[in-house]
Design an enzyme around this catalytic site. Sequence first.
Site, PDB file in Angstrom:
ATOM      1  N   ARG A   1     -12.122   8.695  21.505  1.00  0.00           N
ATOM      2  CA  ARG A   1     -13.044   9.748  21.072  1.00  0.00           C
ATOM      3  C   ARG A   1     -12.303  10.688  20.127  1.00  0.00           C
ATOM      4  NH1 ARG A   1     -14.172  15.154  23.472  1.00  0.00           N
ATOM      5  NH2 ARG A   1     -16.040  15.865  22.418  1.00  0.00           N
TER       6      ARG A   1
ATOM      7  N   HIS B   1     -16.023  19.522  16.134  1.00  0.00           N
ATOM      8  CA  HIS B   1     -15.143  20.062  17.173  1.00  0.00           C
ATOM      9  C   HIS B   1     -14.492  21.330  16.619  1.00  0.00           C
ATOM     10  CE1 HIS B   1     -12.852  18.828  21.016  1.00  0.00           C
ATOM     11  NE2 HIS B   1     -12.508  20.070  20.743  1.00  0.00           N
TER      12      HIS B   1
ATOM     13  N   GLU C   1     -18.889  21.259  22.931  1.00  0.00           N
ATOM     14  CA  GLU C   1     -18.794  22.517  23.669  1.00  0.00           C
ATOM     15  C   GLU C   1     -19.417  23.725  22.969  1.00  0.00           C
ATOM     16  OE1 GLU C   1     -14.848  23.280  25.022  1.00  0.00           O
ATOM     17  OE2 GLU C   1     -14.690  21.399  26.094  1.00  0.00           O
TER      18      GLU C   1
ATOM     19  N   ASN D   1     -17.237  17.697  29.389  1.00  0.00           N
ATOM     20  CA  ASN D   1     -15.825  18.060  29.358  1.00  0.00           C
ATOM     21  C   ASN D   1     -15.563  18.878  30.600  1.00  0.00           C
ATOM     22  OD1 ASN D   1     -15.766  16.845  26.894  1.00  0.00           O
ATOM     23  ND2 ASN D   1     -15.358  18.707  25.714  1.00  0.00           N
TER      24      ASN D   1
ATOM     25  N   TYR E   1     -12.728  20.519  33.447  1.00  0.00           N
ATOM     26  CA  TYR E   1     -11.336  20.900  33.744  1.00  0.00           C
ATOM     27  C   TYR E   1     -11.169  21.559  35.102  1.00  0.00           C
ATOM     28  CZ  TYR E   1     -10.332  19.630  28.998  1.00  0.00           C
ATOM     29  OH  TYR E   1     -10.175  18.904  27.846  1.00  0.00           O
TER      30      TYR E   1
ATOM     31  N   GLU F   1     -13.962  14.578  28.244  1.00  0.00           N
ATOM     32  CA  GLU F   1     -12.643  15.201  28.342  1.00  0.00           C
ATOM     33  C   GLU F   1     -12.372  15.525  29.797  1.00  0.00           C
ATOM     34  OE1 GLU F   1     -11.957  18.734  26.000  1.00  0.00           O
ATOM     35  OE2 GLU F   1     -12.855  17.804  24.232  1.00  0.00           O
TER      36      GLU F   1
HETATM   37  C1  GCO Z   1     -11.977  22.140  25.055  1.00  0.00           C
HETATM   38  C2  GCO Z   1     -11.712  21.384  23.838  1.00  0.00           C
HETATM   39  C3  GCO Z   1     -10.326  20.851  23.708  1.00  0.00           C
HETATM   40  C4  GCO Z   1      -9.234  21.618  24.415  1.00  0.00           C
HETATM   41  C5  GCO Z   1      -9.137  21.215  25.853  1.00  0.00           C
HETATM   42  C6  GCO Z   1      -8.058  21.927  26.626  1.00  0.00           C
HETATM   43  O1  GCO Z   1     -12.471  21.568  25.996  1.00  0.00           O
HETATM   44  O2  GCO Z   1     -11.696  23.328  25.102  1.00  0.00           O
HETATM   45  O3  GCO Z   1     -12.639  20.376  23.675  1.00  0.00           O
HETATM   46  O4  GCO Z   1     -10.168  20.864  22.347  1.00  0.00           O
HETATM   47  O5  GCO Z   1      -8.029  21.410  23.831  1.00  0.00           O
HETATM   48  O6  GCO Z   1     -10.322  21.481  26.493  1.00  0.00           O
HETATM   49  O7  GCO Z   1      -8.325  23.305  26.677  1.00  0.00           O
END
Ligand code: GCO
Length: 455
Positions: A82, A126, A171, A296, A298, A356
């Site tokens: 990607r 992006h 995002e 995405n 985290y 992500e």
């Molecule tokens: C985001 C972006 C990425 C970042 C990653 C880590 O999710 O913020 O898509 O470009 O680098 O998430 O913060």
Amino acid sequence: MTADSTGKYRFPDGFLWGAATAAYQIEGSSMADGAGASIWDRFSHTPGKMVNGDTGDVACDHYNRWQEDIDLMARLNLQAYRFSVSWSRVIPEGRGAINPKGLDFYDKLVDGLLEEGIEPLCTLYHWDLPAALDDRGGWLNPDIADWFADYGQVLFEKFKGRVKTWGTINEPWVIVDGGYLHGALAPGHNSAFEAMIAGHNVLRAHGAAVRRFRKVGEGQIGIVLNIEPKYPASDRPEDEAARRRADAQMNRWFLDPLMGRGYPAELREVYGEAYQDFPQEDFDLIATPTDWMGLNWYTRAVPENAPDAWPTRSRPVKQTQHAHTETGWEVYPPALTDTLVWMHEQTNSLPLMITENGSAWYDPPHAIDGRIHDPMRVDYLKNHLKAAHDAIGKGVDLRGYMAWSLLDNLEWSLGFSKRFGIVHVNYVTQERTPKDSGLLYAEIIKSHGALLDTL
Ligand code: GCO
């Protein structure tokens, strides 16, 4: 399958394993061969905006090393890659004339991937808006929906039959919250009034690109959202209200209108007099049906009521019982399962992809005996893959997993100070060394997940 694996974590046939990057974070040479500047060129060259004064001028030099990077992907058994396209590389002024050399870079990249049997997943945007468009108001100018669809058309036509999976915008929340509300990201504005307008135009641009794709493109198209689930800090009603505000401002602000539900009621509460009403035809455009949605993911947050916290009046409470990554994000894999189940419900069972997922840790500065040990990232990777698999067990139509990131790269305003790669990059020599996490991921891919049974 390995000897002691039960097959529990084998992923469904067709599940796609890959890794993700973004143009400005890895390419470097952002002004080469006739490219125009983007807002990130400007922002990163503005004193005081970037940690250590870092810029994306060179980054991972992927613009010159793309072939080596494709070889690396093949070595890691990646089935998909990607990447995002730099708008101002392809159309230097954002509108009008195309820069053939810029387009040619992505042409070679796509062909190179296909030659290795790696599926290209292309993201149109992006975060690197052409600076020339920012001069016309950027995401505040309603015309951007047409500019974006025109730009999309160039790529849809060029890569027809070669790129089958498309993402419009990466995002929306970060574009707006970072770029227009809090100002930590380009273009660095600080206004709730602007944030409402920019957010709306980001969504309209997405809708316009999807409609254009249906006319001239071929394949599957969707948007990529960052969803960070909000868990209750207590059962006090004011904390629950704070949780709902935080969830509305970060998650449902974008998900709800995409699904035809308009903006969540709490958004009016959050933005107060900056809140705006928009015409129904805008919401029809925004809710144009898509084929898939990217997630995405985290971390989660546990927000409590905080009357002084602008604009959501909620503040995350640190969960001291769990590890936190180097970016301060709590490691809590079960919330990934919950998020996928929630999105499945909220999107009427749309096919989902984890576009992500990853983590930054203090890595050793260089390889020792050819290895980079990154035990925390190894742990994060395997536990989140298991959490993703759990969601499939709960009926979620999950089509793939893209690790963030293939390479250590420019972490936006944090510069090179945070490393997310499954491959280490030495920024002096540009040498790439797969970390333990990358090597393990290669083996997990080879087993189609079954290796996770033993981990
Ligand atoms: C985001 C972006 C990425 C970042 C990653 C880590 O999710 O913020 O898509 O470009 O680098 O998430 O913060």
